[in-house]
Design an enzyme around this catalytic site. Structure first.
Site, PDB file in Angstrom:
ATOM      1  N   SER B  68      17.257  45.974  23.230  1.00  0.00           N
ATOM      2  CA  SER B  68      17.353  46.747  24.401  1.00  0.00           C
ATOM      3  C   SER B  68      16.657  47.945  24.667  1.00  0.00           C
ATOM      4  CB  SER B  68      18.759  47.173  23.788  1.00  0.00           C
ATOM      5  OG  SER B  68      19.010  48.428  22.911  1.00  0.00           O
ATOM      6  N   LYS B 105      20.288  53.309  21.456  1.00  0.00           N
ATOM      7  CA  LYS B 105      20.236  53.708  23.017  1.00  0.00           C
ATOM      8  C   LYS B 105      19.334  55.082  23.178  1.00  0.00           C
ATOM      9  CE  LYS B 105      22.958  50.481  24.817  1.00  0.00           C
ATOM     10  NZ  LYS B 105      22.074  49.287  24.130  1.00  0.00           N
TER      11      LYS B 105
END
Lengths: 419, 147
Positions: B68, B105
């Site tokens: 990610s 994130k």
């Protein structure tokens, strides 16, 4: 002022730091050999699982409520404990390492009006920084701090920090505390006090000092004075060297083979000897013992110990193993199924105070160098990287740890994975 | 001449004993040649613990397993040095622990909300509105890669 800070359901909380799916679920941690529950989450407590409940007695509850069960992961808990104590010492210059999940803090000299705020900040730092929820009890003595800690845990309104800083609060807290829950008052005294109609800590504190001293010695009197707010128990921050070192374990299953037991006791001897070298001591004698399983009344019972005296005080694993092995030969009897064995090093003295022996045949310098290499290697590359061949692989006798979690914080192959 | 002899006589018996001595090369520069100022500036070498760990008690090691943040050069197998205590800051990479799984994130403060971004077009940003709780596990301080 003193504070007692401890981790809530510490072992369970350690597991939850690295597995958030355990949050809100009933979780228990089992003792060595997966025998009984030694830590319970609040949800598990609510299911009626008692402290030290035997695994077999609670198997039904576990299955019915899908209780998550873990073996004791001491590597993880010890690392988290070190982090906890280290973080606490950023908030207090004097921290007493009281147990794996508890520490006393000495806040003498701090501004009492600011102490609650300070402890709230500390509790937040531990909660966020290590992931362990803690409770903090603050009071003028250690015994009262213990009581304050119970309140911090019991009533959410305190937001994990309870301060007893007025006489009014002290009396109220004592009235709400059962006498048996007071730190330092054991089971025997509790029964006796209750027979006398003394039920709360407050009742106890209202007894005359003379009566307490007469019936509960100076130890009880000290507790009594501490409850009045007079600090008698000082901080104990220096761990004295141990006078005897014991390593004993129950086997994963019952064993009726002398050679397998030899592997086990040799391993215990090595563990004890390594502790001995760490505190820079030597031992003059070593005790070996052997037990069958007392709960198996259907099997023949045998329990024996022997003390082996060593001619020269030593800390060499090899030498100690020799004596342990010889001792085992003397007490081992065929025809029994053994459940537990142990080794205790005794007559411990400073390694510099060894009396040489005129007929000594052992090259002590050589042993010493070898042990140094052994300790350094194992310290650097992990326990048991280097070991003596007599220890074997432990397949037969090692403790059962079937539900062990990974060593998330200390082993490279166990580091948590981020998706 | 005599003074030299006296000096020699003194020196020789001493030299006999000096079969081997350890010389600390750094702390006693030899007077011959130019004395170097550098000897006063010897340091301890590089200690990666000091370099990468600002807060020992609250620093943990995690391993990247997903893609990610591949746009930031973080790939599976990379070692993440994570501080649980440090406050998140703009553009910091946060670790979250949701239902037993760790994710990471990048944090971006926007006008009236917070965005949690991936650097891989495969994943959409997550928007955290004002008032919603955002519970981080930790903040990535360093990434260690092996080449």
């Amino acid at each position: 002022m003193y504070a007692l800070c401890d981790g809530n359901n510490f072992f369970v909380s350690c597991e939850r730091v690295f597995d958030s799916s355990l949050e809100g679920k009933p979780v228990i941690v089992l003792s060595n050999n997966d025998g009984c529950a030694i830590a319970r989450s609040n949800e598990a407590k609510a299911l009626g699982i008692k402290m030290a409940a035997n695994f077999f007695e609670i198997e039904d509850i576990i299955r019915k409520h899908n209780v998550q069960v873990f073996s004791t992961n001491f590597v993880l808990y010890a690392d988290m404990s070190m982090r906890l104590k280290g973080l606490l010492s950023r908030y207090c210059p004097e921290v007493e390492d009281y147990s794996i999940d508890e520490a006393f803090l000495n806040f003498t000299g701090f501004d009492n009006n600011n102490l609650r705020k300070h402890c709230l900040e500390m509790a937040y730092a531990v909660r966020q920084g290590i992931g362990i929820p803690v409770s903090v009890g603050v009071a003028s003595t250690k015994t009262l701090a213990k009581i304050a800690n119970r309140f911090a845990k019991k009533y959410p309104g305190y937001k994990s920090v309870c301060v007893i800083d007025t006489d009014e609060k002290r009396i109220k807290a004592l009235q709400k505390t059962e006498v048996g829950d007071v730190w330092g008052i054991g089971y025997r005294h509790t029964k006796r006090l209750q027979e006398k109609g003394i039920n709360t800590a407050y009742d106890f504190s209202m007894l005359s000092r003379d009566w307490v001293r007469k019936h509960m010695t100076v130890v009880g009197e000290r507790t009594w004075r501490e409850l009045q707010g007079e600090a008698c128990i000082k901080m104990d921050t220096v761990q004295p060297d141990k006078q005897s070192i014991m390593v004993s374990r129950s086997f994963g299953k019952m064993i009726d083979n002398c050679e397998i037991i030899r592997e086990a006791v040799s391993t215990y001897a090595c563990m004890a000897a390594s502790k001995l070298r760490k505190q820079k001591s030597c031992a003059k004698s070593v005790l070996v013992f052997l037990d069958t399983n007392p709960y198996r009344e259907d099997l023949p019972q045998y329990s024996q110990h022997i003390i082996m005296n060593m001619p020269v005080a030593t800390s060499s694993s090899m030498e100690i193993i020799n004596y342990v092995s010889e001792g085992l030969n003397k007490i081992y009897r065929d025809g029994y199924k053994y459940k537990k064995a142990g080794v205790m090093l005794m007559d411990i003295c400073d390694e510099k105070a060894i009396q040489a022996h005129i007929w000594d045949t052992i090259d002590r310098e050589k042993h010493k160098r070898l042990m140094e290499v052994l300790d350094k290697t194992n310290e650097r590359y992990g326990r048991n990287t280097l070991k003596l061949a007599v220890l074997g692989d432990g397949e037969q006798w090692k403790i059962k740890q079937e539900r062990l979690s990974p060593c998330y914080t200390t082993r490279k192959e166990d580091f948590p994975k981020v998706k | 001449m005599q003074t030299i002899n006296v000096a020699l006589n003194k020196l020789i018996p001493i030299a006999d004993e000096l079969v081997s001595i350890e010389v600390d090369l750094y702390s006693s520069p030899i007077a011959a040649g130019f004395p170097s100022e550098a000897y006063n500036y010897i340091e301890q070498g590089i200690d990666f613990n000091k370099l990468l760990i600002k807060s020992k008690e609250t620093t943990f090691c995690l391993v990247a397993g997903g893609d990610s943040l591949s746009g930031d050069g973080i790939f599976p197998g990379d070692l993440l040095v994570v501080d649980k205590l440090v406050e998140p800051y703009e553009k910091s990479i946060l670790i979250f622990s949701i239902d037993g799984e760790f994710t990471m994130k990048r944090l971006e403060y926007r006008k009236d909300h917070i965005a949690l971004l991936s650097s891989n077009p495969k994943y959409d940003p997550i928007i955290v509105k004002d008032g919603e709780e955002l519970k981080r596990w930790g903040v990535v301080r360093y990434v260690i890669k092996s080449f």
